[in-house]
Enzyme design. Sequence first.
Site, PDB file in Angstrom:
ATOM      1  N   ARG A  72      -5.297  62.863  71.889  1.00 19.47           N
ATOM      2  CA  ARG A  72      -4.629  63.913  71.115  1.00 19.47           C
ATOM      3  C   ARG A  72      -4.746  65.262  71.822  1.00 19.47           C
ATOM      4  O   ARG A  72      -3.792  66.051  71.859  1.00 19.47           O
ATOM      5  CB  ARG A  72      -5.258  63.975  69.723  1.00 19.47           C
ATOM      6  CG  ARG A  72      -4.644  65.008  68.787  1.00 19.47           C
ATOM      7  CD  ARG A  72      -5.173  64.835  67.380  1.00 19.47           C
ATOM      8  NE  ARG A  72      -4.687  65.854  66.472  1.00 19.47           N
ATOM      9  CZ  ARG A  72      -5.455  66.739  65.840  1.00 19.47           C
ATOM     10  NH1 ARG A  72      -6.771  66.703  66.020  1.00 19.47           N
ATOM     11  NH2 ARG A  72      -4.940  67.632  65.042  1.00 19.47           N
ATOM     12  N   HIS A  76      -1.720  67.749  72.917  1.00 21.51           N
ATOM     13  CA  HIS A  76      -1.656  69.142  72.477  1.00 21.51           C
ATOM     14  C   HIS A  76      -1.639  70.101  73.660  1.00 21.51           C
ATOM     15  O   HIS A  76      -0.980  71.145  73.613  1.00 21.51           O
ATOM     16  CB  HIS A  76      -2.838  69.460  71.563  1.00 21.51           C
ATOM     17  CG  HIS A  76      -2.696  68.905  70.186  1.00 21.51           C
ATOM     18  ND1 HIS A  76      -3.266  69.491  69.066  1.00 21.51           N
ATOM     19  CD2 HIS A  76      -2.057  67.803  69.719  1.00 21.51           C
ATOM     20  CE1 HIS A  76      -2.970  68.782  67.994  1.00 21.51           C
ATOM     21  NE2 HIS A  76      -2.252  67.744  68.367  1.00 21.51           N
ATOM     22  N   ASP A  77      -2.359  69.745  74.720  1.00 19.92           N
ATOM     23  CA  ASP A  77      -2.372  70.588  75.906  1.00 19.92           C
ATOM     24  C   ASP A  77      -0.988  70.632  76.548  1.00 19.92           C
ATOM     25  O   ASP A  77      -0.459  71.706  76.856  1.00 19.92           O
ATOM     26  CB  ASP A  77      -3.404  70.063  76.909  1.00 19.92           C
ATOM     27  CG  ASP A  77      -3.505  70.934  78.153  1.00 19.92           C
ATOM     28  OD1 ASP A  77      -3.549  72.176  78.006  1.00 19.92           O
ATOM     29  OD2 ASP A  77      -3.556  70.392  79.266  1.00 19.92           O
ATOM     30  N   VAL A  80       1.940  72.750  74.930  1.00 21.38           N
ATOM     31  CA  VAL A  80       1.832  74.218  74.893  1.00 21.38           C
ATOM     32  C   VAL A  80       1.550  74.706  76.310  1.00 21.38           C
ATOM     33  O   VAL A  80       0.493  74.430  76.868  1.00 21.38           O
ATOM     34  CB  VAL A  80       0.708  74.672  73.943  1.00 21.38           C
ATOM     35  CG1 VAL A  80       0.646  76.200  73.899  1.00 21.38           C
ATOM     36  CG2 VAL A  80       0.931  74.114  72.535  1.00 21.38           C
ATOM     37  N   GLY A  82       2.559  73.537  78.993  1.00 18.96           N
ATOM     38  CA  GLY A  82       2.464  72.442  79.936  1.00 18.96           C
ATOM     39  C   GLY A  82       1.056  71.910  80.083  1.00 18.96           C
ATOM     40  O   GLY A  82       0.109  72.403  79.471  1.00 18.96           O
ATOM     41  N   GLU A  95      -5.892  78.831  72.181  1.00 16.73           N
ATOM     42  CA  GLU A  95      -5.241  77.683  71.541  1.00 16.73           C
ATOM     43  C   GLU A  95      -6.204  76.891  70.671  1.00 16.73           C
ATOM     44  O   GLU A  95      -5.813  76.326  69.639  1.00 16.73           O
ATOM     45  CB  GLU A  95      -4.631  76.764  72.610  1.00 16.73           C
ATOM     46  CG  GLU A  95      -3.460  77.368  73.366  1.00 16.73           C
ATOM     47  CD  GLU A  95      -2.989  76.492  74.505  1.00 16.73           C
ATOM     48  OE1 GLU A  95      -3.145  75.249  74.423  1.00 16.73           O
ATOM     49  OE2 GLU A  95      -2.472  77.035  75.495  1.00 16.73           O
ATOM     50  N   ASN A 101      -5.353  72.684  66.111  1.00 14.24           N
ATOM     51  CA  ASN A 101      -6.362  72.325  67.109  1.00 14.24           C
ATOM     52  C   ASN A 101      -7.796  72.418  66.602  1.00 14.24           C
ATOM     53  O   ASN A 101      -8.731  72.069  67.338  1.00 14.24           O
ATOM     54  CB  ASN A 101      -6.211  73.220  68.349  1.00 14.24           C
ATOM     55  CG  ASN A 101      -4.962  72.897  69.145  1.00 14.24           C
ATOM     56  OD1 ASN A 101      -4.419  71.805  69.046  1.00 14.24           O
ATOM     57  ND2 ASN A 101      -4.489  73.862  69.919  1.00 14.24           N
ATOM     58  N   PRO A 167       4.596  69.290  66.970  1.00  9.95           N
ATOM     59  CA  PRO A 167       5.166  68.422  65.927  1.00  9.95           C
ATOM     60  C   PRO A 167       4.192  68.292  64.761  1.00  9.95           C
ATOM     61  O   PRO A 167       2.983  68.156  64.963  1.00  9.95           O
ATOM     62  CB  PRO A 167       5.355  67.088  66.660  1.00  9.95           C
ATOM     63  CG  PRO A 167       5.501  67.464  68.107  1.00  9.95           C
ATOM     64  CD  PRO A 167       4.584  68.641  68.295  1.00  9.95           C
ATOM     65  N   HIS A 197      -0.775  56.791  67.823  1.00  8.01           N
ATOM     66  CA  HIS A 197      -1.517  56.824  66.559  1.00  8.01           C
ATOM     67  C   HIS A 197      -2.098  55.466  66.204  1.00  8.01           C
ATOM     68  O   HIS A 197      -2.745  55.323  65.164  1.00  8.01           O
ATOM     69  CB  HIS A 197      -0.612  57.314  65.423  1.00  8.01           C
ATOM     70  CG  HIS A 197      -0.332  58.786  65.461  1.00  8.01           C
ATOM     71  ND1 HIS A 197       0.641  59.395  64.696  1.00  8.01           N
ATOM     72  CD2 HIS A 197      -0.912  59.782  66.182  1.00  8.01           C
ATOM     73  CE1 HIS A 197       0.657  60.692  64.941  1.00  8.01           C
ATOM     74  NE2 HIS A 197      -0.269  60.949  65.836  1.00  8.01           N
ATOM     75  N   THR A 198      -1.846  54.465  67.043  1.00  3.33           N
ATOM     76  CA  THR A 198      -2.485  53.164  66.836  1.00  3.33           C
ATOM     77  C   THR A 198      -4.003  53.284  66.892  1.00  3.33           C
ATOM     78  O   THR A 198      -4.713  52.423  66.362  1.00  3.33           O
ATOM     79  CB  THR A 198      -2.005  52.141  67.889  1.00  3.33           C
ATOM     80  OG1 THR A 198      -2.641  50.892  67.651  1.00  3.33           O
ATOM     81  CG2 THR A 198      -2.332  52.578  69.308  1.00  3.33           C
ATOM     82  N   ASP A 249      -3.735  53.780  61.587  1.00  2.57           N
ATOM     83  CA  ASP A 249      -3.285  52.400  61.772  1.00  2.57           C
ATOM     84  C   ASP A 249      -4.205  51.507  60.950  1.00  2.57           C
ATOM     85  O   ASP A 249      -5.196  50.966  61.450  1.00  2.57           O
ATOM     86  CB  ASP A 249      -3.327  52.029  63.252  1.00  2.57           C
ATOM     87  CG  ASP A 249      -2.810  50.617  63.530  1.00  2.57           C
ATOM     88  OD1 ASP A 249      -2.277  49.998  62.596  1.00  2.57           O
ATOM     89  OD2 ASP A 249      -2.942  50.160  64.676  1.00  2.57           O
ATOM     90  N   ASP A 257      -2.820  48.679  69.988  1.00  9.31           N
ATOM     91  CA  ASP A 257      -1.926  47.533  69.840  1.00  9.31           C
ATOM     92  C   ASP A 257      -0.667  47.950  69.085  1.00  9.31           C
ATOM     93  O   ASP A 257      -0.446  49.143  68.834  1.00  9.31           O
ATOM     94  CB  ASP A 257      -2.648  46.379  69.121  1.00  9.31           C
ATOM     95  CG  ASP A 257      -3.255  46.797  67.787  1.00  9.31           C
ATOM     96  OD1 ASP A 257      -2.758  47.777  67.180  1.00  9.31           O
ATOM     97  OD2 ASP A 257      -4.233  46.156  67.344  1.00  9.31           O
TER      98      ASP A 257
END
Length: 332
Positions: A72, A76-77, A80, A82, A95, A101, A167, A197-198, A249, A257
């Site tokens: 994550r 996030h890096d 913002v 790049g 940040e 964050n 997002p 997000h698995t 998940d 998976d």
Amino acid sequence: MGSVSFNLRRFLLQLFLVLAATATAHATHNHFLPRPRIGYYGSACWNVESIVRSVVQSNFQANPANAPGILRMHFHDCFVRGCDGSVLLDGPNSERTAIPNLSLRGFNVIAEAKTQLEIACPRTVSCADILALAARDFVDLTGGPWWPVPLGRLDGRVSLASEVILPGPTDSVAVQKQMFAAKNLNTQDLVVLVAGHTIGTAGCGVFSSRFFNYNNTGSPDPTIDPSFVPQIQSQCPINGNAAARVALDTGSENQFDTSYLNNLRIGRGVLESDQNLWTDPETRAIVQRLLGLRFPFLLFRPEFASSMVKMSRIEVKTGLDGEIRRVCSAVN
């Protein structure tokens, strides 16, 4: 004597040309070849990947939650300024202080790897590269794919909380597509990367209203599987602990998976933005292909690896645009 002098001059000229060619090749290696690229550090830090891998393994064993945390953080890096390690910088308005964050974890992992690399290869490996490598290695340890990571990013010098626009958990697919497209990522990249997000969890405060009072209707979101509602309500009761963590998940939160994608299919997406990937026809078709339910099929593991490499190239700093930090939490 004249012949000896001539031969000596010729030898010295040849030696000069060899040294000049070597210096030119070295300069080309460091400055003119495209970055990032596979094998960028070469002999300058030949064991960079093994050092990062060792740190990742020990921290994964100590706390498996570091895996989704670092994945994550990398996301996030990159979204913002790049992929420049700006999310690692500390400070009152950095940040790291932005609301999305505040729940990031794993900063200690990157700091530990940086400390070891500064001993082995001083002022050589960027914090941005360490984060990209660590994200790959953590995914691998959860049963996900391994992929070659292009290296050679420089660290950014600017980190502002005001620029953290990511997002969100209630975003429509249209909004998500717009945000990903702004980073040169297409709709398939969107679905595949969000399927990260698995592994991982979310705090109850981020999504619980969806299971009790969706859009002030007094009822749960109708796209949720009715049998799933009481399960989440019990984990995130009204007036409960907003920081309590719930698996994104259900039933497979520690294993990389396709279970997450199948949960979307049956209405068990925890975040509204995730479940929207099934309700939207375009993204639903991609989910179906990843699940092998629609032709042409897509293989989740290699597609995830490909999209991760693509993401890791977002707005990379090179030349005078960045630096190699001594410490990841502060500019030089």
